[in-house]
Design a protein around this motif. Structure first.
Motif, PDB file in Angstrom:
ATOM      1  N   ALA A   1       8.967  90.085   2.688  1.00  0.00           N
ATOM      2  CA  ALA A   1      10.073  90.852   3.287  1.00  0.00           C
ATOM      3  C   ALA A   1      10.438  90.243   4.633  1.00  0.00           C
ATOM      4  O   ALA A   1       9.569  89.798   5.389  1.00  0.00           O
ATOM      5  CB  ALA A   1       9.645  92.303   3.464  1.00  0.00           C
ATOM      6  N   ASN A   2      11.728  90.238   4.928  1.00  0.00           N
ATOM      7  CA  ASN A   2      12.180  89.661   6.209  1.00  0.00           C
ATOM      8  C   ASN A   2      11.729  90.484   7.400  1.00  0.00           C
ATOM      9  O   ASN A   2      11.457  89.960   8.475  1.00  0.00           O
ATOM     10  CB  ASN A   2      13.704  89.553   6.215  1.00  0.00           C
ATOM     11  N   LYS A   3      11.710  91.798   7.198  1.00  0.00           N
ATOM     12  CA  LYS A   3      11.350  92.689   8.304  1.00  0.00           C
ATOM     13  C   LYS A   3      10.380  93.758   7.789  1.00  0.00           C
ATOM     14  O   LYS A   3      10.603  94.343   6.718  1.00  0.00           O
ATOM     15  CB  LYS A   3      12.601  93.357   8.876  1.00  0.00           C
ATOM     16  N   VAL A   4       9.349  94.000   8.587  1.00  0.00           N
ATOM     17  CA  VAL A   4       8.322  94.970   8.180  1.00  0.00           C
ATOM     18  C   VAL A   4       8.005  95.878   9.362  1.00  0.00           C
ATOM     19  O   VAL A   4       7.864  95.405  10.499  1.00  0.00           O
ATOM     20  CB  VAL A   4       7.028  94.257   7.722  1.00  0.00           C
ATOM     21  N   LEU A   5       7.902  97.172   9.070  1.00  0.00           N
ATOM     22  CA  LEU A   5       7.430  98.125  10.083  1.00  0.00           C
ATOM     23  C   LEU A   5       6.183  98.822   9.560  1.00  0.00           C
ATOM     24  O   LEU A   5       6.201  99.427   8.485  1.00  0.00           O
ATOM     25  CB  LEU A   5       8.492  99.192  10.375  1.00  0.00           C
ATOM     26  N   PHE A   6       5.104  98.719  10.325  1.00  0.00           N
ATOM     27  CA  PHE A   6       3.921  99.534  10.067  1.00  0.00           C
ATOM     28  C   PHE A   6       3.911 100.679  11.077  1.00  0.00           C
ATOM     29  O   PHE A   6       3.947 100.432  12.285  1.00  0.00           O
ATOM     30  CB  PHE A   6       2.627  98.723  10.265  1.00  0.00           C
ATOM     31  N   SER A   7       3.829 101.898  10.599  1.00  0.00           N
ATOM     32  CA  SER A   7       3.649 103.049  11.493  1.00  0.00           C
ATOM     33  C   SER A   7       2.215 103.526  11.337  1.00  0.00           C
ATOM     34  O   SER A   7       1.753 103.741  10.215  1.00  0.00           O
ATOM     35  CB  SER A   7       4.610 104.178  11.109  1.00  0.00           C
ATOM     36  N   THR A   8       1.546 103.718  12.451  1.00  0.00           N
ATOM     37  CA  THR A   8       0.115 104.015  12.370  1.00  0.00           C
ATOM     38  C   THR A   8      -0.339 104.897  13.524  1.00  0.00           C
ATOM     39  O   THR A   8       0.352 105.020  14.533  1.00  0.00           O
ATOM     40  CB  THR A   8      -0.695 102.694  12.384  1.00  0.00           C
ATOM     41  N   GLY A   9      -1.508 105.483  13.352  1.00  0.00           N
ATOM     42  CA  GLY A   9      -2.155 106.176  14.453  1.00  0.00           C
ATOM     43  C   GLY A   9      -2.842 105.159  15.356  1.00  0.00           C
ATOM     44  O   GLY A   9      -3.099 104.020  14.939  1.00  0.00           O
ATOM     45  N   ALA A  10      -3.159 105.585  16.573  1.00  0.00           N
ATOM     46  CA  ALA A  10      -3.755 104.654  17.539  1.00  0.00           C
ATOM     47  C   ALA A  10      -5.078 104.089  17.031  1.00  0.00           C
ATOM     48  O   ALA A  10      -5.403 102.918  17.261  1.00  0.00           O
ATOM     49  CB  ALA A  10      -3.960 105.359  18.883  1.00  0.00           C
ATOM     50  N   GLY A  11      -5.824 104.905  16.307  1.00  0.00           N
ATOM     51  CA  GLY A  11      -7.154 104.490  15.856  1.00  0.00           C
ATOM     52  C   GLY A  11      -7.134 103.367  14.840  1.00  0.00           C
ATOM     53  O   GLY A  11      -8.148 102.696  14.637  1.00  0.00           O
ATOM     54  N   GLU A  12      -6.009 103.155  14.187  1.00  0.00           N
ATOM     55  CA  GLU A  12      -5.953 102.115  13.158  1.00  0.00           C
ATOM     56  C   GLU A  12      -5.029 100.960  13.554  1.00  0.00           C
ATOM     57  O   GLU A  12      -4.713 100.112  12.729  1.00  0.00           O
ATOM     58  CB  GLU A  12      -5.508 102.735  11.838  1.00  0.00           C
ATOM     59  N   LYS A  13      -4.648 100.944  14.825  1.00  0.00           N
ATOM     60  CA  LYS A  13      -3.706  99.896  15.263  1.00  0.00           C
ATOM     61  C   LYS A  13      -4.289  98.498  15.058  1.00  0.00           C
ATOM     62  O   LYS A  13      -3.582  97.592  14.604  1.00  0.00           O
ATOM     63  CB  LYS A  13      -3.342 100.102  16.745  1.00  0.00           C
ATOM     64  N   ASP A  14      -5.565  98.329  15.370  1.00  0.00           N
ATOM     65  CA  ASP A  14      -6.161  96.997  15.248  1.00  0.00           C
ATOM     66  C   ASP A  14      -6.057  96.481  13.816  1.00  0.00           C
ATOM     67  O   ASP A  14      -5.761  95.302  13.584  1.00  0.00           O
ATOM     68  CB  ASP A  14      -7.635  97.016  15.679  1.00  0.00           C
ATOM     69  N   TYR A  15      -6.320  97.364  12.864  1.00  0.00           N
ATOM     70  CA  TYR A  15      -6.243  96.951  11.464  1.00  0.00           C
ATOM     71  C   TYR A  15      -4.829  96.458  11.146  1.00  0.00           C
ATOM     72  O   TYR A  15      -4.643  95.396  10.540  1.00  0.00           O
ATOM     73  CB  TYR A  15      -6.629  98.099  10.531  1.00  0.00           C
ATOM     74  N   TYR A  16      -3.838  97.237  11.573  1.00  0.00           N
ATOM     75  CA  TYR A  16      -2.455  96.861  11.233  1.00  0.00           C
ATOM     76  C   TYR A  16      -1.985  95.643  12.018  1.00  0.00           C
ATOM     77  O   TYR A  16      -1.171  94.854  11.531  1.00  0.00           O
ATOM     78  CB  TYR A  16      -1.519  98.072  11.402  1.00  0.00           C
TER      79      TYR A  16
END
Lengths: 288, 313
Positions: free
Chosen positions: A225-240
């Protein structure tokens, strides 16, 4: 794409060449968009249902595949999206309206068919999504070059297995980092994996291998995909952040504020900008 | 154009003259059906700390209703009870987390939910407008009784201290929390209702275009001539008309930008609650999450635990 997915994708794309019934759904049509019931068969001739909403304004329109979430009910797409995009919302096999031959259980669906990869239900569920996207792309008056896919795991995996996705909006992936996230006492649905482990300890090794097919990290190289948005909680930011680094497109990791209104605006603004459209008029709060 | 202050909102709900008679008759009809409570162990979902059971009971019009029941595997004496009532489209939670907190926890699946939908199954969307122009045949009549009977199921268990039972839920669960707290006012020890749905229903449909209330707009778009009949049915089932009976300590939380259950109607129903010990939590920039992402879950837990004193595992 590995052997597990290549056969399933081929079968799913072939299923999209079958008969498709599209009927008016007047009760869900409104002043900005028309609604339709879409019926078609997924792999194994499984009867499936999807909502399709087409703006009344002149096209071509950006198509959105709104991937089903984890639950028996698929919601009618939100008002703003219906007025702006051609939106398809699929009920995968086992969900209401697509449950004539199989009814999913909650809890239960996440481990249904484990440990064997041939009968794990999620292989067919992903195939349902791929078939639905192909049917969406067959519709007239769409701008296929700006195809967007939104949702959780099924959005991510479908995007990985579908060529030509322009925008992917996702997050809260159940199949992500399973080993770490099932340590301790996770909430459902993740707790389903622990229930399975406890009940079938001898089968967990094979089950874990099956689940690797759905692991976001394993599928990352297939996301174009040309553009991707991951929305996440602070606790899982590193994973994303780590996952984002594996993607080829322009990827944003947004940490939710935990304030639903603001987080919703962030996501819909991102989607509109990524797709190059004017966001639909906000319907709430109404002013006087 | 500016938005009016939602706290100034005045509900247009009317209380029908036969409201109390209608619900007394409905409850009497329901109580005439034996509850027939059943518990079946579910070993796959049980752990070393928590026992899980699939629950069944009979309710209004003789329908069989399902639920989940969880309790600590080891406990002494009686346990405080926790009735969890579900949202509109979500599946009832399996409340193992509540059992870990020391509660005997019941999570109800009223009619139309999976496992309770073999007879009554208008679906989603569908439930909100099922028989909406037929005031005594409206789908929520039996649905409400299923929630009441879930409370009766829990309070009737030997291991549950019937003087220490709370009710909690969000959205439709918020509505059912208010309902149970009203119709079991002498038995509910405390309650927490989030983003309550089914309050000022006709007003809500005019304030938002989000589902489920959009179901009403959809229905009236096709059947505008039925508006008065619809209003009459909804007035008879509007949670706003029940809550003056509530006596227990209660907290309510709303998101001030909730497009699903407009906060205007949350303020209105809160003002109507009869209990003197009540508190409203409002969360700016929150929508239907109504504060759960900014700490309200902790507020709720401390409130309920503070009244019921569970012994956490």
């Amino acid at each position: 794409m590995n052997e597990y997915w290549s056969a399933r994708v081929e079968a799913a794309e072939n299923a999209a060449k079958g008969d498709v019934s599209i009927e008016d759904l007047p009760i869900r049509s409104n002043e900005t968009s028309n609604a339709y019931s879409v019926r078609f068969n997924g792999v194994g001739d499984y009867p499936l249902y999807a909502y399709l909403h087409i703006p009344k304004s002149d096209g071509p329109h950006v198509p959105i595949f709104q991937a089903p979430g984890y639950g028996s009910v698929v919601a009618v797409p939100p008002y703003e999206r219906r007025s702006t995009y051609i939106v398809m919302a699929l009920c995968h096999r086992g969900q209401r309206l697509s449950n004539s031959r199989y009814s999913a259980a909650y809890p239960g669906l996440l481990t249904d068919g484990l440990p064997g990869e041939d009968i794990y239900i999620w292989g067919d569920i992903v195939a349902d999504c791929i078939t639905a996207v192909q049917i969406l792309l067959q519709q007239p008056n769409i701008d296929a070059s700006r195809l967007a896919i939104t949702g959780g795991d099924l959005a991510y995996i479908t995007a990985a297995l579908t060529k030509g996705v322009h925008a992917l909006q996702t997050g809260a992936l159940m199949f992500a980092d399973i080993d770490n996230r099932t340590a301790g006492d996770p909430d459902y649905p993740l707790a389903e994996f622990n229930d399975f482990k406890r009940s079938h300890p001898e089968a967990w090794g094979e089950a874990r291998a099956t689940l690797t097919n759905f692991d976001p990290a394993e599928l990352a190289s297939s996301i174009d995909a040309n553009k991707v948005l991951f929305s996440t909680g602070a606790g899982e930011k590193d994973y994303y952040d780590q996952l984002a680094a594996k993607l080829s497109g322009e990827t944003t990791v947004n940490v939710n504020l935990g304030k639903g209104h603001l987080d919703h605006i962030t996501q819909e603004d991102w989607l509109a900008k990524a797709c190059g459209v004017e966001k639909g008029p906000a319907h709430y709060p109404r002013t006087s | 154009m500016t938005r009016r202050d939602p706290s100034d909102f005045v509900s247009s709900v009317r209380k029908p003259d036969d409201f109390d008679d209608y619900w007394q008759a409905t409850e009497a009809e329901t109580l005439a059906i034996p509850l027939n409570p059943r518990l079946k162990p579910d070993p796959m979902r049980s752990t070393a700390e928590v026992e899980v059971f699939e629950a069944r009971y009979d309710s209004y019009a003789g329908l069989e209703i399902a639920g989940w029941y969880c309790r600590p595997r080891n406990f002494e004496g009686q346990l405080p009870g926790y009735l969890f009532v579900p949202g509109y489209v979500s599946e009832p939670k399996l409340p193992t987390d509540l059992a870990l907190r020391g509660y005997a926890a019941f999570s109800a699946a009223p009619r139309n939910k999976l496992r309770s939908n073999s007879v009554f199954n208008p679906g989603y969307p569908g439930l909100l407008t099922h028989n909406i122009d037929k005031r005594t045949e409206y789908g929520y009549r039996g649905f409400y009784m299923d929630a009441i009977r879930a409370f009766d199921f829990l309070s009737g268990l030997d291991e549950v201290d019937s003087s220490r039972i709370c009710v909690q839920g969000g959205s439709q669960g918020g509505a059912l929390t208010l309902l149970v707290s009203s119709l079991r006012a002498d038995q509910v020890a405390c309650a927490s209702a989030g983003a309550p749905y089914l309050c000022s229903m006709m007003d809500s449909a005019s304030l938002t275009r989000s589902y489920p209330y959009e179901e009403i707009n959809d229905y009236l778009r096709l059947h505008p001539e039925r508006e008065e009949a619809v209003r009459d049915t909804l007035d008879l089932h509007d949670i706003h008309n029940f809550v003056d009976k509530i006596e227990c300590p209660i907290i309510v939380n709303i998101g001030l930008m909730d497009d699903v259950c407009p906060p205007e109607t949350g303020f209105a129903v809160f003002n109507q609650i009869g209990s003197e010990d009540k508190k409203l939590y409002t969360y700016e920039d929150c929508a239907h999450d109504s504060g759960s992402g900014v700490g309200h879950d902790k507020v709720m837990q401390e409130f309920l635990d503070g009244h019921l004193n569970p012994v956490a595992l």
